[in-house]
Scaffold this motif. Structure first.
Motif, PDB file in Angstrom:
ATOM      1  N   UNK A 274       0.813  -1.215   0.000  1.00 15.23           N
ATOM      2  CA  UNK A 274       0.000   0.000   0.000  1.00 15.23           C
ATOM      3  C   UNK A 274       0.851   1.272   0.000  1.00 15.23           C
ATOM      4  N   UNK A 275       2.055   1.201   0.572  1.00 14.58           N
ATOM      5  CA  UNK A 275       2.919   2.382   0.655  1.00 14.58           C
ATOM      6  C   UNK A 275       3.898   2.485  -0.511  1.00 14.58           C
ATOM      7  N   UNK A 276       4.439   1.377  -0.948  1.00 13.69           N
ATOM      8  CA  UNK A 276       5.454   1.376  -2.018  1.00 13.69           C
ATOM      9  C   UNK A 276       4.749   1.201  -3.359  1.00 13.69           C
ATOM     10  N   UNK A 277       4.195   2.290  -3.881  1.00 15.16           N
ATOM     11  CA  UNK A 277       3.351   2.199  -5.070  1.00 15.16           C
ATOM     12  C   UNK A 277       4.010   2.763  -6.329  1.00 15.16           C
ATOM     13  N   UNK A 278       5.059   3.531  -6.190  1.00 14.94           N
ATOM     14  CA  UNK A 278       5.738   4.061  -7.374  1.00 14.94           C
ATOM     15  C   UNK A 278       6.423   2.924  -8.135  1.00 14.94           C
ATOM     16  N   UNK A 279       6.531   3.099  -9.442  1.00 11.74           N
ATOM     17  CA  UNK A 279       7.073   2.028 -10.278  1.00 11.74           C
ATOM     18  C   UNK A 279       8.441   1.547  -9.818  1.00 11.74           C
ATOM     19  N   UNK A 280       9.307   2.481  -9.392  1.00 13.14           N
ATOM     20  CA  UNK A 280      10.687   2.102  -9.082  1.00 13.14           C
ATOM     21  C   UNK A 280      10.874   1.524  -7.684  1.00 13.14           C
ATOM     22  N   UNK A 281       9.805   1.479  -6.889  1.00 11.54           N
ATOM     23  CA  UNK A 281       9.912   0.854  -5.560  1.00 11.54           C
ATOM     24  C   UNK A 281       8.949  -0.323  -5.398  1.00 11.54           C
ATOM     25  N   UNK A 282       8.147  -0.576  -6.398  1.00 11.69           N
ATOM     26  CA  UNK A 282       7.086  -1.572  -6.271  1.00 11.69           C
ATOM     27  C   UNK A 282       7.626  -2.984  -6.069  1.00 11.69           C
ATOM     28  N   UNK A 283       8.833  -3.255  -6.552  1.00 19.06           N
ATOM     29  CA  UNK A 283       9.401  -4.600  -6.445  1.00 19.06           C
ATOM     30  C   UNK A 283      10.301  -4.778  -5.224  1.00 19.06           C
ATOM     31  N   UNK A 284      10.248  -3.830  -4.315  1.00 18.03           N
ATOM     32  CA  UNK A 284      11.042  -3.916  -3.093  1.00 18.03           C
ATOM     33  C   UNK A 284      10.733  -5.205  -2.326  1.00 18.03           C
ATOM     34  N   UNK A 285      11.798  -5.903  -1.921  1.00 20.15           N
ATOM     35  CA  UNK A 285      11.648  -7.162  -1.183  1.00 20.15           C
ATOM     36  C   UNK A 285      11.933  -6.947   0.293  1.00 20.15           C
ATOM     37  N   UNK A 286      11.226  -7.677   1.135  1.00 18.94           N
ATOM     38  CA  UNK A 286      11.473  -7.683   2.576  1.00 18.94           C
ATOM     39  C   UNK A 286      11.905  -9.086   2.972  1.00 18.94           C
ATOM     40  N   UNK A 287      13.020  -9.174   3.700  1.00 18.23           N
ATOM     41  CA  UNK A 287      13.554 -10.474   4.100  1.00 18.23           C
ATOM     42  C   UNK A 287      13.907 -10.472   5.583  1.00 18.23           C
ATOM     43  N   UNK A 288      13.727 -11.591   6.257  1.00 17.38           N
ATOM     44  CA  UNK A 288      14.237 -11.694   7.632  1.00 17.38           C
ATOM     45  C   UNK A 288      15.751 -11.777   7.632  1.00 17.38           C
TER      46      UNK A 288
END
Length: 324
Positions: A274-288
């Motif tokens: 919901x927050x990372x909606x711009x094209x250049x941040x949309x594929x941001x990954x979160x990992x432990x």
């Protein structure tokens, strides 16, 4: 071989770490956090003494020290919030005076969250990633950046202090003096406080804690789930903001709160969409995080390794190709 120290409010850990990032010898003492600055310094000396008794000490080529912050790496001083006796304490100067370091081993100081970023980039969940944010979510919230394939601690060593980004203009006051800081929503302390305020309580004989809230959340307790959802939303807002500013590709989350696993990561990923909606941040990954309790030590060793490489004039190894 590299010597590493990790100074926190409850323990001072030390290790000898080899070129591949493996801990080959370990030492640990309780932190005398409520005692004098001199008593603290003597405890650090004692940890160094224990490390020096190991046969591998003779191969040590650098010393790294990760400390709870704030730190000032330019001045070599530390002022950990949870160690009252240390305010602008000259930690690097104090360590230099140890007889075993008078031979030219220069301590390299970095904040504990920056150390975590160094470790995760060298051997962990940010390995092979050129642009990453690594966060420690525990009693407090801290972080460190890797930008362009290199650690980015900033001029004073505090870059990445993401716990004190405001995500709520009218949010609760923070100990730092601002309002609405990420730490006030997302830390283990904040999770526990919010859960208790909404009527949650731990089981008989248990004390309120983020781990206890997580256990209740796994059992379906709506108040516990809401506390973790609130934490995840604040983290997602801060991570998305960092990505928009710096184009980070991966956010790595470690620390005690991250031990809640999917209780934290499932709502975190949902809110991030919901927050990372711009094209250049949309594929941001979160990992432990991958390195758990050794991250501070391995990160301190990584900083010492980098310093030795630069001073010796050797070609710097590509850290993400190092074998575990």
């Amino acid at each position: 071989m590299y010597a590493a120290l990790d100074i926190g409010g409850t323990k001072i850990a030390g290790a000898l770490v080899d070129e591949g990032g493996s801990v080959v010898h370990r030492a640990e003492l309780p932190t005398p956090a409520r005692e004098s600055a001199q008593r603290m310094a003597r405890t650090i000396d004692a940890v160094i003494d224990t490390l020096s008794a190991a046969p591998a000490w003779g191969a040590v080529r650098g010393v790294g020290v990760a400390s709870a912050g704030p730190v000032d790496t330019a001045a070599g001083t530390v002022s950990p919030v949870n160690i009252p006796a240390w305010r602008d304490f000259p930690l690097v100067e104090s360590m230099r005076a140890h007889p075993l370091l008078l031979t030219g081993l220069e301590p390299v100081l970095l904040g504990d969250a920056v150390a975590m970023a160094a470790a995760e980039h060298w051997l962990g969940a940010a390995r092979g990633v050129d642009n990453a944010l690594c966060m420690v979510v525990s009693t407090g919230v801290g972080g460190g950046y890797v930008l362009g394939g290199r650690l980015h601690p900033g001029p004073s060593g505090n870059a990445g202090h993401i716990g004190h980004i405001s995500v709520g203009i009218d949010g609760p006051p923070c100990a730092c003096g601002a309002r609405g800081c990420v730490e006030g929503y997302a830390s283990g302390t904040a999770i526990t406080r919010y859960a208790v305020q909404t009527g949650w309580s731990p089981g008989p004989g248990s004390q309120p804690s983020a781990a206890a809230v997580a256990a209740s959340a796994r059992e379906g307790d709506k108040r516990a789930l809401a506390a973790y959802d609130r934490s995840a939303r604040a983290l997602a807002a801060a991570i998305a903001g960092s990505a928009a500013l710096l184009e980070i590709e991966v956010a790595v989350i470690g620390g005690g709160v991250a031990q809640a696993g999917e209780t934290l990561f499932t709502p975190l990923r949902r809110h991030l969409r919901a927050f990372a909606v711009l094209d250049f941040v949309r594929d941001l990954k979160v990992r432990p995080a991958a390195l758990a309790r050794d991250a501070g030590l391995i990160g301190a060793a990584a900083a010492a390794r980098q310093q030795f490489t630069e001073r010796s004039g050797a070609a710097a190894p590509v850290v993400h190709e190092t074998s575990t």
